[in-house]
Design an enzyme around this catalytic site. Structure first.
Site, PDB file in Angstrom:
ATOM      1  N   LYS A  82      59.469   8.045  41.383  1.00 52.00           N
ATOM      2  CA  LYS A  82      57.942   8.362  40.705  1.00 52.00           C
ATOM      3  C   LYS A  82      58.525   8.336  39.310  1.00 52.00           C
ATOM      4  CE  LYS A  82      55.646  11.636  42.281  1.00 52.00           C
ATOM      5  NZ  LYS A  82      54.978  12.957  42.670  1.00 52.00           N
ATOM      6  N   SER A 157      50.335  12.537  44.202  1.00 46.21           N
ATOM      7  CA  SER A 157      50.845  11.771  43.126  1.00 46.21           C
ATOM      8  C   SER A 157      52.013  10.858  43.407  1.00 46.21           C
ATOM      9  CB  SER A 157      51.240  12.851  42.094  1.00 46.21           C
ATOM     10  OG  SER A 157      52.506  13.540  42.575  1.00 46.21           O
ATOM     11  N   SER A 181      51.489  15.986  47.143  1.00 45.74           N
ATOM     12  CA  SER A 181      51.937  14.797  46.568  1.00 45.74           C
ATOM     13  C   SER A 181      52.580  13.999  47.366  1.00 45.74           C
ATOM     14  CB  SER A 181      52.412  15.014  45.150  1.00 45.74           C
ATOM     15  OG  SER A 181      51.517  15.574  44.288  1.00 45.74           O
TER      16      SER A 181
END
Length: 468
Positions: A82, A157, A181
């Site tokens: 990420k 996320s 997330s």
């Protein structure tokens, strides 16, 4: 032979260890796959091809000197991280146009651990600004889209990572989960997503996470693939080995209760209820007993969680001149966090500790808790921000400024996620249902199973037992 991206992560790992395919060939294949699909899906923000090829060549050189049993666990396996996670020499944008984008000086603890395990990193994946939202859209790169329906969001996320795994651009990927997330994008993209319990995966402490909400966890196409990645993330892990054990018959409590209901009343969509019923039937067919469970939550939870969740963005180093570059939601919650007193934050943290104790006690009457993974089907790109229904306008010249409306939509979309982080418990999402009636058709919908502390192996075993 199947294409490399069609192999499970476990199968690909075995091929690499046995020398059936080189790390360089695997890396080139997945880089080509990214080049083919990423322009549509927006899963990757940065592709580090040169670094990846160098890592693959080093892996092949190591393979030439060693036998299979001397190789690290993830020898030559492609991964990506990420864009909230530092990879040495690569820019970490945090999804924000308000930050100076400079290469990270060193690997984060998670990246260092997975490199040590033999993984080859291919780049950085799309995230929302500072990881704050349940959708992966920002002002610096195209939105991350759902491979099963590109007009829809891949969640957040860890949305870019989930899209990459679901589309076969990666065999699996590590995510991080502070309020859902990992589980939200896993559910949106039809993946298995495991949120480990607090402290299970070493990840380093974060000053921007005073409630200790955030933990790393795997996104994968199966429980076995998730278990393999967990073995690399946890020192001396044996998750894949333990997967072969049949779980004992379990007492499972089914609930639709949510601590968000008092502040944001919501009605689950029929597709969420269909997924829940499908999950219940699968669990009962596997020999477990499922019964309704009433859970009582304190209605002060939404304010306390929001205070803790947004505390980090209030302390982020952003110059006043660059604050207008923040997305409306980030800017609004940053201002509110800066206006809160230290006593208010301390009060919220104390409440969340009590909430954890009360909730864990109620959940303790059951072996596992069962609920929908999401209350709604994956939302259109732009739906939360009001920038369009599937158009995904980028760069957004002027996003609407309704931060509270945006936040409310997120809480109604994923009302069973954040409480698990507050409680520090492990949870897994399993893609049991497709709106088109068959796996891979229509949109995926899943269930969430929440277990007591230390039940990560059990959650993976149950997901595996259900056929995932």
């Amino acid at each position: 032979m199947a294409e490399l991206h069609e192999l499970s992560a476990v199968e690909l790992r075995d091929c690499l260890r046995q020398g059936d395919v080189s790390a360089l060939a695997v890396t080139r294949h997945f880089l080509a796959r990214i080049g083919q699909l990423n322009p549509l899906l927006g899963a990757f923000v940065t592709v580090t091809a040169d670094q990846a090829l160098a890592g693959a060549r080093a892996a092949d050189a190591r393979r030439a000197r060693a036998s299979a049993d001397q190789l690290p666990l993830l020898h030559g396996m492609p991964l990506a991280f990420k864009d909230l996670t530092d990879v040495a020499g690569v820019v970490t944008t945090h999804g924000s146009a308000a930050l100076d984008h400079k290469p990270a000086p060193a690997d984060s603890p998670l990246v260092a651990a997975l490199r040590e395990a033999g993984a080859v990193t291919l780049g950085k994946t799309q995230v929302p600004e500072f990881g704050l939202t349940a959708y992966s859209e920002n002002r610096i790169a195209p939105p991350s889209r759902n491979p099963h329906a590109p007009s829809r969001s891949s969640g957040g996320s860890s949305g870019g990572s989930a899209a990459a795994v679901a589309a076969g651009m990666l065999p699996f990927a590590p995510g991080s989960d502070g309020g859902g997330s990992v589980r939200i994008p896993a559910a949106a993209c039809g993946l298995v997503g495991l949120k480990p319990g607090r402290g299970v995966v070493p990840a380093g402490e974060s000053q921007g996470d005073p409630a200790r909400l955030v933990v790393p966890g795997p996104l994968a196409r199966s429980a076995a693939d998730a278990a393999l990645l967990m073995d690399a993330m946890v020192p001396e892990g044996s998750y894949l080995q333990d997967l072969g054990r049949e779980p004992r018959p379990l007492r499972i409590g089914l609930t639709l209760d949510s601590p968000w209901s008092g502040t944001f009343p919501f009605t689950p969509e029929q597709e969420a209820l269909d997924a829940l019923e499908t999950g219940r039937n699968l669990l009962e067919h596997a020999g477990h007993s499922v019964a309704e469970a009433a859970v009582r939550y304190d209605n002060r939870y939404p304010e306390a969680f929001t205070t803790a969740w947004t505390a980090g963005v209030g302390t982020a180093r952003i110059s006043p001149q660059r604050e207008p570059l923040l997305a409306p939601l980030t800017r609004t919650f940053r201002r509110r966090a800066q206006q809160r007193s230290a006593a208010k934050l301390a009060e919220s943290l104390a409440f969340l500790r009590q909430f954890q104790q009360d909730t864990v006690t109620q959940y303790g009457q059951w072996d596992l808790m069962l609920m929908p993974a999401l209350a709604q089907t994956p939302r259109p790109v732009g739906w939360f921000t009001g920038t369009g229904h599937g158009d995904g306008l980028w760069p957004a010249a002027q996003w609407p400024g309704d931060a509270d409306g945006d936040y409310r939509k997120q809480c109604e979309f994923a009302p069973w996620s954040s409480l698990v982080n507050v409680c520090g418990l492990p949870a897994i999402t399993v893609p049991v249902y497709w709106t088109g009636g068959a796996a891979g058709s229509g949109l995926p919908m899943g269930i969430q199973l929440v277990g007591p502390s230390g039940s990560e192996p059990l959650l993976l075993q149950v997901a595996h037992q259900l056929g995932f």
